[in-house]
Enzyme design. Structure first.
Site, short mmCIF file in Angstrom:
data_model
loop_
_atom_site.label_atom_id
_atom_site.label_comp_id
_atom_site.label_asym_id
_atom_site.label_seq_id
_atom_site.Cartn_x
_atom_site.Cartn_y
_atom_site.Cartn_z
N HIS A 3 -6.85 -4.68 -0.66
CA HIS A 3 -6.11 -5.93 -0.77
C HIS A 3 -6.52 -6.69 -2.02
O HIS A 3 -6.30 -7.90 -2.12
CB HIS A 3 -6.33 -6.80 0.46
N HIS A 43 0.82 -1.22 0.00
CA HIS A 43 0.00 0.00 0.00
C HIS A 43 0.85 1.26 0.00
O HIS A 43 0.35 2.35 0.29
CB HIS A 43 -0.91 0.02 1.23
#
Length: 331
Positions: A219, A57
């Site tokens: 995700h 991320h």
């Protein structure tokens, strides 16, 4: 042969953090046993601020370590929670005796391992938690469920809490500010292509030409609906409308708008999305007082974006505007 710039899969995260220090060695240090990142120059006599979660991320969270934001960030493997022992070691490294606030995105592994770390230190450290659960796509009426996921509102939480801690706010006040930001925030995401996980080499889902996935997770989770691709004006309106309703923004209110690239969305496209976000909010009489545009909470190479709205107060604007110097955010 891998299509990713990496060596062994097992060393990807650690070697990437060594590269972070190479680029920003004046700001951060990486600790490898166990793995976590801290400020190069420790801050004394203040509430410590710590966050973390799975890698993939970036720049979240390791890119937000530095004056005005985090004291430490704890990365797990790609899309995997860090261990409780990593979190415990990071808290020990940065707690100055004034207590620590952990900012945790609402995912089962993160919540579990950060909570275990706090329990392990309960007799020697005061550790408080702010749970970020801003993802409107996972709104559920199931009281026994995990609740909404944590996504890009975590940037606003880390910035506001970081500024308050830097200004000397005690641990309870920093925690309360973080909780207030969470309560005032909501996020929605959309993707034209799923991310490809370097650990498997496979996309997390497939779309047909002309399709987009509405409400994706960071995700690589599928969204709540597969929709036909639309022009930016209509797409942004479909994101902003539910966000305004969720945060209760009314005519005359001011908001922070975070237009966030999910990894493979170009700055030109994010600029268009930012323009359309302002247009939609102007039409509703809601003022965009502050804007952050760029890839701040990514999902590897996902082709998509998220929009986060946070209803502002004068105090929140003050903390947002306070100086910050991290690898990913500086003003």
């Amino acid at each position: 042969m891998s299509r990713f710039f990496m060596n062994e899969r097992e060393t990807l995260v650690e070697q990437a953090l060594e590269g972070l220090v190479e680029a920003h060695g004046g700001l951060v240090d990486v600790h490898t046993d166990p793995l976590f990142v801290t400020r190069r120059v420790p801050a004394a006599g203040k509430t410590a601020l710590l966050s973390g979660g799975g890698s993939g991320h970036e720049p979240l969270h390791t890119g937000f370590v530095g004056p005005g934001m985090l004291d430490a960030a704890v990365p797990g493997d790609v899309f995997a929670s860090p261990t409780a022992l990593q979190v415990r070691a990071a808290i020990r490294a940065v707690d100055t005796g004034e207590g620590t606030v952990m900012i945790v995105k609402n995912y089962t592994g993160d919540v579990l391992n950060f909570s275990i770390a706090a329990e392990l230190l309960a007799e020697t450290h005061r550790v408080e938690q702010v749970l970020v659960d801003d993802d409107l796509a996972t709104q559920s009426q199931d009281e026994g469920g995990p609740g909404r996921r944590g996504t890009a509102a975590v940037v606003a939480v880390e910035k506001v809490c970081g500024a308050a801690a830097e200004a000397g706010a005690p641990v309870a006040e920093v925690r309360a500010l973080g909780q207030d930001v969470v309560a005032r925030s909501a996020t929605l995401s959309v993707a034209f292509e799923a991310c490809t996980n370097p650990m498997t080499g496979r996309r997390s889902f497939e779309l047909e030409p002309g399709e987009m996935e509405f409400g994706v997770g960071i995700h690589g989770e599928r969204g709540i609906e597969t929709r036909p691709v639309t022009e930016a004006a209509d797409l942004v309106e479909s994101l902003v409308g539910p966000l305004v309703e969720s945060v209760g923004a009314k005519r005359g209110d001011s908001v922070l708008a975070i237009v966030n690239g999910l990894g493979a969305t170009h700055g030109l496209e994010l600029g268009v999305a930012a323009r359309e976000t302002r247009r939609v909010l102007d039409g509703l009489g809601v003022s965009v007082a502050r804007t952050l545009v760029g890839p701040y909470v990514t999902s590897l190479d996902m082709k998509g974006l998220s929009i986060t709205l946070t209803v502002l107060t004068d105090d929140l604007v003050k903390f947002w505007d306070a100086p910050v110097r991290t690898p990913a955010l500086v003003w």
